[in-house]
Motif scaffolding. Structure first.
Motif, PDB file in Angstrom:
ATOM      1  N   ARG A 126       0.846  -1.189   0.000  1.00 41.51           N
ATOM      2  CA  ARG A 126       0.000   0.000   0.000  1.00 41.51           C
ATOM      3  C   ARG A 126       0.884   1.242   0.000  1.00 41.51           C
ATOM      4  N   VAL A 127       0.537   2.225  -0.819  1.00 38.85           N
ATOM      5  CA  VAL A 127       1.282   3.487  -0.832  1.00 38.85           C
ATOM      6  C   VAL A 127       0.911   4.261   0.426  1.00 38.85           C
ATOM      7  N   GLN A 128       1.866   4.402   1.340  1.00 36.85           N
ATOM      8  CA  GLN A 128       1.593   5.113   2.588  1.00 36.85           C
ATOM      9  C   GLN A 128       1.736   6.619   2.403  1.00 36.85           C
ATOM     10  N   PHE A 129       2.815   7.033   1.746  1.00 37.09           N
ATOM     11  CA  PHE A 129       3.010   8.458   1.478  1.00 37.09           C
ATOM     12  C   PHE A 129       4.025   8.608   0.359  1.00 37.09           C
ATOM     13  N   MET A 130       4.117   9.832  -0.162  1.00 31.20           N
ATOM     14  CA  MET A 130       5.041  10.147  -1.248  1.00 31.20           C
ATOM     15  C   MET A 130       6.135  11.051  -0.701  1.00 31.20           C
ATOM     16  N   GLY A 131       7.314  10.960  -1.294  1.00 28.80           N
ATOM     17  CA  GLY A 131       8.394  11.829  -0.834  1.00 28.80           C
ATOM     18  C   GLY A 131       9.709  11.496  -1.497  1.00 28.80           C
ATOM     19  N   PHE A 132      10.760  12.148  -1.054  1.00 28.37           N
ATOM     20  CA  PHE A 132      12.142  11.959  -1.512  1.00 28.37           C
ATOM     21  C   PHE A 132      12.359  12.502  -2.919  1.00 28.37           C
ATOM     22  N   ALA A 133      11.557  12.071  -3.877  1.00 23.02           N
ATOM     23  CA  ALA A 133      11.675  12.530  -5.265  1.00 23.02           C
ATOM     24  C   ALA A 133      10.286  12.460  -5.896  1.00 23.02           C
ATOM     25  N   PRO A 134      10.020  13.253  -6.942  1.00 24.12           N
ATOM     26  CA  PRO A 134       8.709  13.188  -7.596  1.00 24.12           C
ATOM     27  C   PRO A 134       8.393  11.770  -8.056  1.00 24.12           C
ATOM     28  N   GLY A 135       7.237  11.263  -7.636  1.00 25.87           N
ATOM     29  CA  GLY A 135       6.820   9.922  -8.034  1.00 25.87           C
ATOM     30  C   GLY A 135       7.299   8.810  -7.127  1.00 25.87           C
ATOM     31  N   PHE A 136       8.099   9.137  -6.103  1.00 30.71           N
ATOM     32  CA  PHE A 136       8.648   8.113  -5.204  1.00 30.71           C
ATOM     33  C   PHE A 136       7.622   7.823  -4.107  1.00 30.71           C
ATOM     34  N   GLY A 137       7.087   6.602  -4.111  1.00 31.22           N
ATOM     35  CA  GLY A 137       6.101   6.213  -3.115  1.00 31.22           C
ATOM     36  C   GLY A 137       6.701   5.268  -2.086  1.00 31.22           C
ATOM     37  N   TYR A 138       6.406   5.539  -0.823  1.00 34.92           N
ATOM     38  CA  TYR A 138       6.833   4.647   0.256  1.00 34.92           C
ATOM     39  C   TYR A 138       5.733   3.594   0.444  1.00 34.92           C
ATOM     40  N   LEU A 139       6.049   2.354   0.130  1.00 35.71           N
ATOM     41  CA  LEU A 139       5.074   1.272   0.160  1.00 35.71           C
ATOM     42  C   LEU A 139       5.227   0.458   1.436  1.00 35.71           C
ATOM     43  N   VAL A 140       4.103   0.158   2.078  1.00 38.63           N
ATOM     44  CA  VAL A 140       4.105  -0.678   3.275  1.00 38.63           C
ATOM     45  C   VAL A 140       3.238  -1.897   2.995  1.00 38.63           C
ATOM     46  N   PRO A 141       3.509  -3.020   3.671  1.00 34.98           N
ATOM     47  CA  PRO A 141       2.663  -4.195   3.470  1.00 34.98           C
ATOM     48  C   PRO A 141       1.233  -3.923   3.913  1.00 34.98           C
ATOM     49  N   GLU A 142       0.265  -4.435   3.161  1.00 36.95           N
ATOM     50  CA  GLU A 142      -1.138  -4.262   3.542  1.00 36.95           C
ATOM     51  C   GLU A 142      -1.412  -4.904   4.902  1.00 36.95           C
ATOM     52  N   ASP A 143      -0.813  -6.060   5.133  1.00 40.75           N
ATOM     53  CA  ASP A 143      -0.980  -6.760   6.404  1.00 40.75           C
ATOM     54  C   ASP A 143      -0.154  -6.059   7.478  1.00 40.75           C
ATOM     55  N   ASP A 144      -0.783  -5.699   8.595  1.00 43.20           N
ATOM     56  CA  ASP A 144      -0.094  -4.966   9.651  1.00 43.20           C
ATOM     57  C   ASP A 144       0.811  -5.842  10.517  1.00 43.20           C
ATOM     58  N   SER A 145       0.718  -7.174  10.354  1.00 42.63           N
ATOM     59  CA  SER A 145       1.592  -8.040  11.140  1.00 42.63           C
ATOM     60  C   SER A 145       3.030  -7.899  10.650  1.00 42.63           C
ATOM     61  N   LYS A 146       3.982  -8.351  11.462  1.00 43.50           N
ATOM     62  CA  LYS A 146       5.386  -8.122  11.127  1.00 43.50           C
ATOM     63  C   LYS A 146       5.759  -8.819   9.821  1.00 43.50           C
ATOM     64  N   HIS A 147       6.387  -8.072   8.949  1.00 45.41           N
ATOM     65  CA  HIS A 147       6.765  -8.563   7.623  1.00 45.41           C
ATOM     66  C   HIS A 147       8.194  -9.096   7.660  1.00 45.41           C
ATOM     67  N   PRO A 148       8.508 -10.110   6.841  1.00 46.80           N
ATOM     68  CA  PRO A 148       9.882 -10.638   6.818  1.00 46.80           C
ATOM     69  C   PRO A 148      10.949  -9.596   6.513  1.00 46.80           C
ATOM     70  N   PHE A 149      10.592  -8.529   5.776  1.00 45.29           N
ATOM     71  CA  PHE A 149      11.574  -7.498   5.427  1.00 45.29           C
ATOM     72  C   PHE A 149      11.710  -6.423   6.512  1.00 45.29           C
ATOM     73  N   ALA A 150      10.933  -6.506   7.577  1.00 44.36           N
ATOM     74  CA  ALA A 150      10.871  -5.416   8.556  1.00 44.36           C
ATOM     75  C   ALA A 150      12.220  -5.098   9.188  1.00 44.36           C
ATOM     76  N   ASP A 151      13.071  -6.105   9.353  1.00 43.09           N
ATOM     77  CA  ASP A 151      14.359  -5.896  10.017  1.00 43.09           C
ATOM     78  C   ASP A 151      15.510  -5.658   9.039  1.00 43.09           C
TER      79      ASP A 151
END
Length: 220
Positions: A126-151
């Motif tokens: 899910r696109v949580q917010f935009m920033g850093f550069a035009p068109g750069f989206g910060y994506l987070v997992p839809e599932d709120d449980s801990k994701h394997p990439f979290a660490d």
């Protein structure tokens, strides 16, 4: 939700203490944006969501209508309770999983590089917010449980040049670099899908609240 002053014409809504901070911040930003579009928050000029906060900016010198912001949030909650929520459009991005950091991420997780790609593909982002550069989206997992990439944090040393279309992960986020820039995220693949086109309306492919699904270019 906490309200923090941000000057005379803005308020920062902080959802850090919410059970699901990211989802709460995004829902609030969406509700306030809809109130703006409906004309019930005439003086609000900008809404800037981040991971756990939303900055609501009013026209300079007009003050901030905090009560109006609260009304917008209450209306959104009431509407959501009385109807089925609309599922935002899902964007599909084809990826070639050939990034220079794919093996490094696999080693950090003690899995094969192919499994890293599979985790990335099978996650609905899910696109949580935009920033850093035009068109750069910060994506987070839809599932709120801990994701394997979290660490998986940032690289110890940033690159001075990351090519456009690089697909990356860091600190629980995923992203696609819309243009060449420096970057410290782990690069796991690349895509030819344009994230930013000044000739398009809107120019950014991504927007907060939209879902993204990555697919393997070879199997598309």
């Amino acid at each position: 939700m906490r309200e923090l002053p941000a000057g005379p014409d803005a308020v920062l809504l902080d959802f850090a203490d919410d059970e699901h901070p990211a989802a709460a911040a995004l829902a609030a930003a969406t509700a306030i944006r809809r109130a703006m579009d409906a004309g019930s928050l005439d003086d609000v000029t900008d809404i800037i969501p981040s991971e756990r906060t939303v900055l609501v900016q009013s026209e300079r010198g007009r003050g901030i209508d905090v009560l109006g912001v609260h009304r917008a949030l209450r209306t959104a909650r009431s509407t959501a309770a009385d109807s089925e929520p609309a599922d935002p459009e899902e964007i599909t991005i084809a990826v070639v999983y050939d990034g220079p950091d794919l093996e490094t991420v696999g080693a950090l997780l003690d899995i094969d590089p192919a499994e890293v790609a599979e985790i990335h593909r099978t996650t609905r982002w899910r696109v949580q917010f935009m920033g850093f550069a035009p068109g750069f989206g910060y994506l987070v997992p839809e599932d709120d449980s801990k994701h394997p990439f979290a660490d998986i944090g940032r690289r110890e040393e940033s690159r001075t040049r990351v090519p456009p279309g690089a697909v990356a992960i860091a600190a629980g986020y995923s992203a696609v670099y819309p243009r060449e820039s420096p970057g410290g995220w782990h690069l796991i693949g690349h895509t030819d899908v344009p994230l930013w086109d000044e000739q398009s309306t809107p120019p950014a492919l991504l927007a907060p609240g939209r879902f993204v699904r990555f697919v393997d270019e070879a199997n598309r």
